[in-house]
Scaffold this motif. Structure first.
Motif, PDB file in Angstrom:
ATOM      1  N   GLY A  49       0.838  -1.200   0.000  1.00  0.00           N
ATOM      2  CA  GLY A  49       0.000   0.000   0.000  1.00  0.00           C
ATOM      3  C   GLY A  49       0.867   1.242   0.000  1.00  0.00           C
ATOM      4  O   GLY A  49       1.522   1.542  -0.984  1.00  0.00           O
ATOM      5  N   SER A  50       0.893   1.962   1.116  1.00  0.00           N
ATOM      6  CA  SER A  50       1.665   3.204   1.216  1.00  0.00           C
ATOM      7  C   SER A  50       2.605   3.166   2.409  1.00  0.00           C
ATOM      8  O   SER A  50       2.325   2.518   3.414  1.00  0.00           O
ATOM      9  N   GLY A  51       3.712   3.886   2.273  1.00  0.00           N
ATOM     10  CA  GLY A  51       4.674   3.980   3.372  1.00  0.00           C
ATOM     11  C   GLY A  51       5.664   5.089   3.094  1.00  0.00           C
ATOM     12  O   GLY A  51       5.604   5.753   2.065  1.00  0.00           O
ATOM     13  N   ALA A  52       6.572   5.280   4.025  1.00  0.00           N
ATOM     14  CA  ALA A  52       7.576   6.335   3.883  1.00  0.00           C
ATOM     15  C   ALA A  52       8.864   5.916   4.567  1.00  0.00           C
ATOM     16  O   ALA A  52       8.860   5.161   5.535  1.00  0.00           O
ATOM     17  N   ARG A  53       9.950   6.419   4.050  1.00  0.00           N
ATOM     18  CA  ARG A  53      11.261   6.243   4.681  1.00  0.00           C
ATOM     19  C   ARG A  53      11.952   7.592   4.668  1.00  0.00           C
ATOM     20  O   ARG A  53      12.039   8.248   3.634  1.00  0.00           O
ATOM     21  N   SER A  54      12.438   8.001   5.833  1.00  0.00           N
ATOM     22  CA  SER A  54      13.201   9.235   5.965  1.00  0.00           C
ATOM     23  C   SER A  54      14.648   8.891   6.242  1.00  0.00           C
ATOM     24  O   SER A  54      14.934   8.021   7.066  1.00  0.00           O
ATOM     25  N   VAL A  55      15.535   9.574   5.543  1.00  0.00           N
ATOM     26  CA  VAL A  55      16.970   9.455   5.787  1.00  0.00           C
ATOM     27  C   VAL A  55      17.452  10.849   6.157  1.00  0.00           C
ATOM     28  O   VAL A  55      17.338  11.782   5.359  1.00  0.00           O
ATOM     29  N   SER A  56      17.934  11.011   7.388  1.00  0.00           N
ATOM     30  CA  SER A  56      18.371  12.334   7.841  1.00  0.00           C
ATOM     31  C   SER A  56      19.744  12.665   7.269  1.00  0.00           C
ATOM     32  O   SER A  56      20.438  11.801   6.744  1.00  0.00           O
ATOM     33  N   ALA A  57      20.138  13.920   7.403  1.00  0.00           N
ATOM     34  CA  ALA A  57      21.456  14.351   6.945  1.00  0.00           C
ATOM     35  C   ALA A  57      22.571  13.641   7.710  1.00  0.00           C
ATOM     36  O   ALA A  57      23.672  13.474   7.213  1.00  0.00           O
ATOM     37  N   SER A  58      22.273  13.161   8.927  1.00  0.00           N
ATOM     38  CA  SER A  58      23.270  12.433   9.714  1.00  0.00           C
ATOM     39  C   SER A  58      23.243  10.921   9.435  1.00  0.00           C
ATOM     40  O   SER A  58      24.087  10.186   9.933  1.00  0.00           O
ATOM     41  N   GLY A  59      22.249  10.464   8.662  1.00  0.00           N
ATOM     42  CA  GLY A  59      22.169   9.044   8.303  1.00  0.00           C
ATOM     43  C   GLY A  59      21.147   8.247   9.078  1.00  0.00           C
ATOM     44  O   GLY A  59      20.988   7.053   8.838  1.00  0.00           O
ATOM     45  N   ALA A  60      20.414   8.875  10.002  1.00  0.00           N
ATOM     46  CA  ALA A  60      19.374   8.161  10.751  1.00  0.00           C
ATOM     47  C   ALA A  60      18.223   7.824   9.804  1.00  0.00           C
ATOM     48  O   ALA A  60      17.820   8.636   8.978  1.00  0.00           O
ATOM     49  N   VAL A  61      17.698   6.594   9.928  1.00  0.00           N
ATOM     50  CA  VAL A  61      16.622   6.122   9.060  1.00  0.00           C
ATOM     51  C   VAL A  61      15.374   5.880   9.907  1.00  0.00           C
ATOM     52  O   VAL A  61      15.437   5.231  10.947  1.00  0.00           O
ATOM     53  N   PRO A 104      11.071  16.931  -8.633  1.00  0.00           N
ATOM     54  CA  PRO A 104       9.719  16.915  -9.188  1.00  0.00           C
ATOM     55  C   PRO A 104       8.689  16.567  -8.113  1.00  0.00           C
ATOM     56  O   PRO A 104       9.017  15.921  -7.117  1.00  0.00           O
ATOM     57  N   ALA A 105       7.446  17.003  -8.342  1.00  0.00           N
ATOM     58  CA  ALA A 105       6.377  16.760  -7.364  1.00  0.00           C
ATOM     59  C   ALA A 105       6.144  15.270  -7.136  1.00  0.00           C
ATOM     60  O   ALA A 105       5.955  14.828  -6.004  1.00  0.00           O
ATOM     61  N   GLN A 106       6.153  14.475  -8.202  1.00  0.00           N
ATOM     62  CA  GLN A 106       5.875  13.046  -8.054  1.00  0.00           C
ATOM     63  C   GLN A 106       6.428  12.285  -9.253  1.00  0.00           C
ATOM     64  O   GLN A 106       6.481  12.805 -10.357  1.00  0.00           O
ATOM     65  N   ILE A 107       6.829  11.034  -9.000  1.00  0.00           N
ATOM     66  CA  ILE A 107       7.317  10.133 -10.040  1.00  0.00           C
ATOM     67  C   ILE A 107       6.436   8.887 -10.009  1.00  0.00           C
ATOM     68  O   ILE A 107       6.109   8.384  -8.932  1.00  0.00           O
ATOM     69  N   ARG A 108       6.079   8.375 -11.170  1.00  0.00           N
ATOM     70  CA  ARG A 108       5.339   7.110 -11.258  1.00  0.00           C
ATOM     71  C   ARG A 108       6.175   6.152 -12.105  1.00  0.00           C
ATOM     72  O   ARG A 108       6.554   6.477 -13.212  1.00  0.00           O
ATOM     73  N   GLN A 109       6.469   4.985 -11.531  1.00  0.00           N
ATOM     74  CA  GLN A 109       7.299   4.005 -12.228  1.00  0.00           C
ATOM     75  C   GLN A 109       6.902   2.609 -11.784  1.00  0.00           C
ATOM     76  O   GLN A 109       6.831   2.328 -10.585  1.00  0.00           O
ATOM     77  N   GLY A 110       6.647   1.709 -12.746  1.00  0.00           N
ATOM     78  CA  GLY A 110       6.369   0.301 -12.455  1.00  0.00           C
ATOM     79  C   GLY A 110       5.267   0.076 -11.433  1.00  0.00           C
ATOM     80  O   GLY A 110       5.388  -0.807 -10.595  1.00  0.00           O
ATOM     81  N   GLY A 111       4.208   0.884 -11.474  1.00  0.00           N
ATOM     82  CA  GLY A 111       3.109   0.717 -10.534  1.00  0.00           C
ATOM     83  C   GLY A 111       3.344   1.321  -9.169  1.00  0.00           C
ATOM     84  O   GLY A 111       2.570   1.103  -8.238  1.00  0.00           O
ATOM     85  N   THR A 160       3.695   4.875  -2.754  1.00  0.00           N
ATOM     86  CA  THR A 160       2.425   4.170  -2.799  1.00  0.00           C
ATOM     87  C   THR A 160       2.542   3.108  -3.878  1.00  0.00           C
ATOM     88  O   THR A 160       2.851   3.425  -5.032  1.00  0.00           O
ATOM     89  N   ARG A 161       2.337   1.865  -3.480  1.00  0.00           N
ATOM     90  CA  ARG A 161       2.421   0.752  -4.428  1.00  0.00           C
ATOM     91  C   ARG A 161       1.012   0.429  -4.903  1.00  0.00           C
ATOM     92  O   ARG A 161       0.161   0.020  -4.129  1.00  0.00           O
ATOM     93  N   ASN A 162       0.766   0.654  -6.196  1.00  0.00           N
ATOM     94  CA  ASN A 162      -0.515   0.340  -6.809  1.00  0.00           C
ATOM     95  C   ASN A 162      -0.520  -1.100  -7.329  1.00  0.00           C
ATOM     96  O   ASN A 162      -1.520  -1.788  -7.263  1.00  0.00           O
ATOM     97  N   TYR A 163       0.604  -1.534  -7.882  1.00  0.00           N
ATOM     98  CA  TYR A 163       0.825  -2.904  -8.353  1.00  0.00           C
ATOM     99  C   TYR A 163       2.312  -3.049  -8.642  1.00  0.00           C
ATOM    100  O   TYR A 163       3.042  -2.067  -8.697  1.00  0.00           O
ATOM    101  N   GLY A 164       2.789  -4.270  -8.794  1.00  0.00           N
ATOM    102  CA  GLY A 164       4.180  -4.525  -9.169  1.00  0.00           C
ATOM    103  C   GLY A 164       5.189  -3.986  -8.181  1.00  0.00           C
ATOM    104  O   GLY A 164       4.968  -3.957  -6.980  1.00  0.00           O
ATOM    105  N   GLY A 165       6.304  -3.532  -8.725  1.00  0.00           N
ATOM    106  CA  GLY A 165       7.396  -2.977  -7.931  1.00  0.00           C
ATOM    107  C   GLY A 165       8.315  -2.192  -8.847  1.00  0.00           C
ATOM    108  O   GLY A 165       8.160  -2.225 -10.064  1.00  0.00           O
TER     109      GLY A 165
END
Length: 184
Positions: A49-61, A104-111, A160-165
């Motif tokens: 479905g949907s998720g997020a990953r943040s990588v800080s300038a110091s490398g914290a994930v 860019p505001a958003q990228i769509r690739q492979g679903g 956001t994963r609509n299908y595939g990867g």
């Protein structure tokens, strides 16, 4: 004395690409270069479905609804601003450079839909920056032929994963110009 450098790099989720150094303009007093020492990478992960990953300038994930997988590790982008003066003068000077980071505001690739936001740096006064915000970088007391300042950039990747990867690569534009060169 003005110089403008335009440079593109990719924030990467899953795979990294090498980006060469670029020099585009040569002012009378010196050259400005922006160098990539390491790409911003979000690593290998899976999302339902949907998720997020943040990588800080110091490398914290920080993950939200993300399943980390073995593979590419997440890390901040590492960059260097270089100012190379003309001639052999070693008189102290302070170089002020203006950088603008945009994506860019958003990228769509492979679903998969992906968006970058919440940029941050380890530059003093600019821990959080907005897409397209101007950032001032000073190279104070420069006495050598080449003066440098290295810094890191982190961000948040919402997917956001609509299908595939997909192996997602989001271009980030990094523009720079010399605002002033002041003799001390």
């Amino acid at each position: 004395m003005r110089s403008v450098v335009h440079f593109s790099l990719c924030a990467l989720a899953i795979l990294g690409l090498a980006i060469p150094s670029v020099t585009l303009a040569q002012p009378r007093s010196g050259d400005l270069r922006l160098r990539t020492d390491g790409e911003l990478k979000f690593g290998t992960f899976m999302v339902f479905g949907s998720g997020a990953r943040s990588v800080s300038a110091s490398g914290a994930v920080v993950d939200q609804s993300i399943v980390a997988l073995e593979g590419t590790k997440a890390r901040p982008g590492q960059f260097t601003v270089e100012y190379e003066r003309k001639g052999a003068n070693t008189r102290a000077l302070t170089v002020t450079i203006e950088l603008v980071i945009s994506a860019p505001a958003q990228i769509r690739q492979g679903g998969v839909d992906a968006r970058l936001s919440q940029f941050e740096t380890d530059l003093p006064g600019y821990s959080r920056i907005s897409n397209g915000q101007s950032v001032r970088v000073e190279l104070p007391n420069c006495r050598s032929k080449t003066c440098t300042r290295s810094f890191n950039i982190g961000a948040r990747l919402d997917v956001t994963r609509n299908y595939g990867g997909a192996d997602i690569a989001i271009p980030i534009d990094l523009d720079g110009r010399v605002v002033s060169v002041d003799w001390s």
